[in-house]
Design a protein around this motif. Structure first.
Motif, PDB file in Angstrom:
ATOM      1  N   ALA A   1      -6.683   3.645  -6.455  1.00  0.00           N
ATOM      2  CA  ALA A   1      -6.623   2.574  -7.452  1.00  0.00           C
ATOM      3  C   ALA A   1      -5.892   1.341  -6.930  1.00  0.00           C
ATOM      4  N   GLU A   2      -6.243   0.202  -7.515  1.00  0.00           N
ATOM      5  CA  GLU A   2      -5.480  -1.027  -7.331  1.00  0.00           C
ATOM      6  C   GLU A   2      -4.743  -1.268  -8.636  1.00  0.00           C
ATOM      7  N   ILE A   3      -3.422  -1.306  -8.559  1.00  0.00           N
ATOM      8  CA  ILE A   3      -2.591  -1.521  -9.742  1.00  0.00           C
ATOM      9  C   ILE A   3      -1.905  -2.865  -9.592  1.00  0.00           C
ATOM     10  N   ALA A   4      -1.981  -3.675 -10.626  1.00  0.00           N
ATOM     11  CA  ALA A   4      -1.345  -4.991 -10.614  1.00  0.00           C
ATOM     12  C   ALA A   4      -0.287  -5.069 -11.697  1.00  0.00           C
ATOM     13  N   PHE A   5       0.824  -5.711 -11.367  1.00  0.00           N
ATOM     14  CA  PHE A   5       1.895  -5.961 -12.334  1.00  0.00           C
ATOM     15  C   PHE A   5       2.109  -7.473 -12.427  1.00  0.00           C
TER      16      PHE A   5
ATOM     17  N   ALA B   1       0.864  -1.182   0.000  1.00  0.00           N
ATOM     18  CA  ALA B   1       0.000   0.000   0.000  1.00  0.00           C
ATOM     19  C   ALA B   1       0.898   1.229   0.000  1.00  0.00           C
ATOM     20  N   LEU B   2       0.622   2.153  -0.899  1.00  0.00           N
ATOM     21  CA  LEU B   2       1.409   3.381  -1.007  1.00  0.00           C
ATOM     22  C   LEU B   2       0.522   4.568  -0.676  1.00  0.00           C
TER      23      LEU B   2
ATOM     24  N   ALA C   1      -2.541  -3.776 -14.844  1.00  0.00           N
ATOM     25  CA  ALA C   1      -3.991  -3.610 -14.770  1.00  0.00           C
ATOM     26  C   ALA C   1      -4.290  -2.527 -13.747  1.00  0.00           C
ATOM     27  N   CYS C   2      -5.278  -1.718 -14.054  1.00  0.00           N
ATOM     28  CA  CYS C   2      -5.749  -0.674 -13.139  1.00  0.00           C
ATOM     29  C   CYS C   2      -7.184  -1.030 -12.772  1.00  0.00           C
TER      30      CYS C   2
END
Length: 88
Positions: free
Chosen positions: A77-81, A20-21, A61-62
């Motif tokens: 947002a939830e950002i996935a790499f 979490a940022l 993905a956002c």
């Protein structure tokens, strides 16, 4: 601004499930796009630099929708790499 970052496959193996940022209001170095977030994360540690290296063909993905590096980064947002996936 708050962002939840999730990692999958070999990225997860190197960095864990995610983080979490949280940037304070008015912070100077807040990423504006998913690509800028990736670059910001690369600068966090040697492990981040290796796992998220710009030369790696990672997807993003956002909020659970595939996106490009130019995707604006919304607050919360939830950002996935993750690496590209193939099926069989």
């Amino acid at each position: 601004m708050k962002i939840n970052v999730r990692y999958f496959a070999q990225v997860r193996e190197k960095l864990g499930p995610g983080e979490a940022l949280d940037w304070p209001e008015g912070a100077a170095e807040v990423p504006a796009t998913v690509g800028e977030l990736r670059q910001w994360l690369i600068g966090r540690s040697p492990a981040h630099a290796q796992a998220l290296d710009a030369a790696l063909p990672l997807r993003a993905a956002c909020n659970q929708l595939m996106c490009s590096a130019q995707e604006p980064l919304p607050d919360g947002a939830e950002i996935a790499f993750f690496p590209p996936v193939t099926g069989g």
